[in-house]
Write a protein that holds these residues in place. Structure first.
Motif, PDB file in Angstrom:
ATOM      1  N   LEU A  57     126.572  55.305   6.030  1.00 12.99           N
ATOM      2  CA  LEU A  57     127.120  55.126   7.375  1.00 12.99           C
ATOM      3  C   LEU A  57     126.659  56.227   8.322  1.00 12.99           C
ATOM      4  O   LEU A  57     126.275  55.960   9.465  1.00 12.99           O
ATOM      5  CB  LEU A  57     128.649  55.073   7.319  1.00 12.99           C
ATOM      6  CG  LEU A  57     129.359  54.798   8.642  1.00 12.99           C
ATOM      7  CD1 LEU A  57     128.988  53.414   9.176  1.00 12.99           C
ATOM      8  CD2 LEU A  57     130.864  54.913   8.458  1.00 12.99           C
ATOM      9  N   VAL A  58     126.668  57.467   7.858  1.00  9.61           N
ATOM     10  CA  VAL A  58     126.216  58.587   8.691  1.00  9.61           C
ATOM     11  C   VAL A  58     124.746  58.400   9.073  1.00  9.61           C
ATOM     12  O   VAL A  58     124.369  58.568  10.235  1.00  9.61           O
ATOM     13  CB  VAL A  58     126.432  59.939   7.970  1.00  9.61           C
ATOM     14  CG1 VAL A  58     125.676  61.061   8.655  1.00  9.61           C
ATOM     15  CG2 VAL A  58     127.913  60.256   7.899  1.00  9.61           C
ATOM     16  N   SER A  59     123.926  58.030   8.118  1.00 15.76           N
ATOM     17  CA  SER A  59     122.508  57.805   8.387  1.00 15.76           C
ATOM     18  C   SER A  59     122.316  56.659   9.375  1.00 15.76           C
ATOM     19  O   SER A  59     121.534  56.760  10.331  1.00 15.76           O
ATOM     20  CB  SER A  59     121.769  57.513   7.079  1.00 15.76           C
ATOM     21  OG  SER A  59     120.421  57.205   7.320  1.00 15.76           O
ATOM     22  N   GLU A 134     139.361  49.115  11.271  1.00 17.41           N
ATOM     23  CA  GLU A 134     139.331  49.021   9.814  1.00 17.41           C
ATOM     24  C   GLU A 134     138.377  47.922   9.367  1.00 17.41           C
ATOM     25  O   GLU A 134     138.367  46.833   9.940  1.00 17.41           O
ATOM     26  CB  GLU A 134     140.740  48.713   9.296  1.00 17.41           C
ATOM     27  CG  GLU A 134     140.845  48.561   7.797  1.00 17.41           C
ATOM     28  CD  GLU A 134     142.269  48.319   7.352  1.00 17.41           C
ATOM     29  OE1 GLU A 134     142.942  49.280   6.959  1.00 17.41           O
ATOM     30  OE2 GLU A 134     142.718  47.151   7.420  1.00 17.41           O
ATOM     31  N   ASN A 135     137.584  48.216   8.370  1.00 15.46           N
ATOM     32  CA  ASN A 135     136.793  47.230   7.639  1.00 15.46           C
ATOM     33  C   ASN A 135     137.330  47.174   6.220  1.00 15.46           C
ATOM     34  O   ASN A 135     137.620  48.224   5.634  1.00 15.46           O
ATOM     35  CB  ASN A 135     135.312  47.624   7.583  1.00 15.46           C
ATOM     36  CG  ASN A 135     134.601  47.485   8.914  1.00 15.46           C
ATOM     37  OD1 ASN A 135     135.160  46.993   9.888  1.00 15.46           O
ATOM     38  ND2 ASN A 135     133.362  47.922   8.951  1.00 15.46           N
ATOM     39  N   MET A 160     131.217  49.650  12.780  1.00 13.18           N
ATOM     40  CA  MET A 160     130.245  50.640  12.293  1.00 13.18           C
ATOM     41  C   MET A 160     129.370  51.164  13.428  1.00 13.18           C
ATOM     42  O   MET A 160     128.924  52.303  13.389  1.00 13.18           O
ATOM     43  CB  MET A 160     129.369  50.047  11.184  1.00 13.18           C
ATOM     44  CG  MET A 160     130.134  49.734   9.914  1.00 13.18           C
ATOM     45  SD  MET A 160     129.079  49.363   8.476  1.00 13.18           S
ATOM     46  CE  MET A 160     128.106  47.977   9.034  1.00 13.18           C
ATOM     47  N   GLU A 161     129.131  50.345  14.447  1.00 17.95           N
ATOM     48  CA  GLU A 161     128.261  50.735  15.553  1.00 17.95           C
ATOM     49  C   GLU A 161     129.014  51.282  16.759  1.00 17.95           C
ATOM     50  O   GLU A 161     128.393  51.660  17.751  1.00 17.95           O
ATOM     51  CB  GLU A 161     127.401  49.527  15.972  1.00 17.95           C
ATOM     52  CG  GLU A 161     126.443  49.107  14.895  1.00 17.95           C
ATOM     53  CD  GLU A 161     125.571  47.918  15.287  1.00 17.95           C
ATOM     54  OE1 GLU A 161     125.639  47.447  16.442  1.00 17.95           O
ATOM     55  OE2 GLU A 161     124.803  47.458  14.415  1.00 17.95           O
ATOM     56  N   ASN A 162     130.331  51.342  16.681  1.00 17.03           N
ATOM     57  CA  ASN A 162     131.123  51.863  17.795  1.00 17.03           C
ATOM     58  C   ASN A 162     131.055  53.390  17.795  1.00 17.03           C
ATOM     59  O   ASN A 162     131.730  54.061  17.019  1.00 17.03           O
ATOM     60  CB  ASN A 162     132.569  51.388  17.690  1.00 17.03           C
ATOM     61  CG  ASN A 162     133.419  51.817  18.863  1.00 17.03           C
ATOM     62  OD1 ASN A 162     133.072  52.737  19.612  1.00 17.03           O
ATOM     63  ND2 ASN A 162     134.553  51.165  19.019  1.00 17.03           N
ATOM     64  N   LYS A 191     138.120  53.191   7.376  1.00 18.19           N
ATOM     65  CA  LYS A 191     138.920  53.459   8.584  1.00 18.19           C
ATOM     66  C   LYS A 191     138.035  54.133   9.614  1.00 18.19           C
ATOM     67  O   LYS A 191     137.194  54.967   9.282  1.00 18.19           O
ATOM     68  CB  LYS A 191     140.082  54.401   8.260  1.00 18.19           C
ATOM     69  CG  LYS A 191     141.072  53.837   7.286  1.00 18.19           C
ATOM     70  CD  LYS A 191     141.961  52.861   7.963  1.00 18.19           C
ATOM     71  CE  LYS A 191     143.153  52.524   7.071  1.00 18.19           C
ATOM     72  NZ  LYS A 191     143.911  51.433   7.620  1.00 18.19           N
ATOM     73  N   PHE A 192     138.291  53.832  10.884  1.00 20.46           N
ATOM     74  CA  PHE A 192     137.561  54.430  12.013  1.00 20.46           C
ATOM     75  C   PHE A 192     138.570  54.890  13.045  1.00 20.46           C
ATOM     76  O   PHE A 192     139.487  54.146  13.391  1.00 20.46           O
ATOM     77  CB  PHE A 192     136.670  53.384  12.691  1.00 20.46           C
ATOM     78  CG  PHE A 192     135.647  52.749  11.800  1.00 20.46           C
ATOM     79  CD1 PHE A 192     134.352  53.235  11.768  1.00 20.46           C
ATOM     80  CD2 PHE A 192     135.964  51.644  11.027  1.00 20.46           C
ATOM     81  CE1 PHE A 192     133.387  52.639  10.963  1.00 20.46           C
ATOM     82  CE2 PHE A 192     135.001  51.034  10.226  1.00 20.46           C
ATOM     83  CZ  PHE A 192     133.714  51.541  10.197  1.00 20.46           C
TER      84      PHE A 192
END
Length: 196
Positions: A57-59, A134-135, A160-162, A191-192
């Motif tokens: 995700l970080v990448s 949340e995913n 993920m792209e937010n 979680k985001f």
């Protein structure tokens, strides 16, 4: 006091010695040190699968794309990328891991808990007073396969792209460790939140 921490976290030394000409505020060292300690503490809470997903995700967010092991490239919908860093937060990790384990324990698959809790409710229950995206996923074991599954779902991909989300927490569990009768073998929660 700094010397003890520098011995434990050599990365801090390199942060200060990379740009010796730059004058830092007197409390800058404490801020950098606190951030690194918090990141290390948070990432030590995640299990191997969750850490693997965090790295992907970080990448993905930093580069605007990620190349799967089979060579397939997954890119941001608008061909952009997140300019800020993606950090982990202990409360988000705990909320994600607890929800993941709860889905296995109670054999359900939903963003709404059996008690009516929402993703934000579960984050607040961990002491973090912020909203949360949340995913959730079930069935796939590898971090990369789960990333690809979410990438192929517009709502999950949007999370993920937010780039407004500054912090994440990832939970992963295998039913064998909690409830062998759960419908799926592998469960994930991501979680985001925006934490300033």
């Amino acid at each position: 006091m700094f010397i003890r921490y520098f011995a434990m976290i050599p990365l801090v030394l390199s942060l200060f010695y990379c740009q010796p000409q730059q004058k830092l505020p007197s409390d800058a060292g404490l801020f950098v040190l606190a951030s690194i300690i918090q990141q290390n503490a948070a990432s030590s809470v995640m299990n191997r699968n969750a850490k693997d997903f965090f790295d992907i995700l970080v990448s993905y967010r930093a580069n605007g794309s990620y190349t799967l092991d089979d060579g397939t490239v997954r890119s941001f919908l608008d061909n952009s990328r997140c300019s800020g860093t993606t950090n982990v937060h202990v409360a988000l990790i705990r909320a994600a891991q607890k929800h993941t384990e709860n889905m296995i324990r109670q054999n359900f698959f939903s963003h709404t808990g059996p008690d009516g809790s929402s993703p934000s409710d579960r984050v607040r229950a961990e002491g973090l007073n912020v909203g949360a995206g949340e995913n959730i996923a079930a069935g796939l074991e590898s971090a990369e396969a789960t990333f690809n599954q979410w990438w192929n779902s517009s709502g999950h991909r949007a999370n993920m792209e937010n780039c407004n989300y500054t912090h994440v927490g990832i939970g992963y569990a295998n039913r064998a460790d909690i409830n062998p009768n759960a419908n799926f073998r592998h469960y994930w929660t991501n979680k985001f939140s925006t934490i300033r």
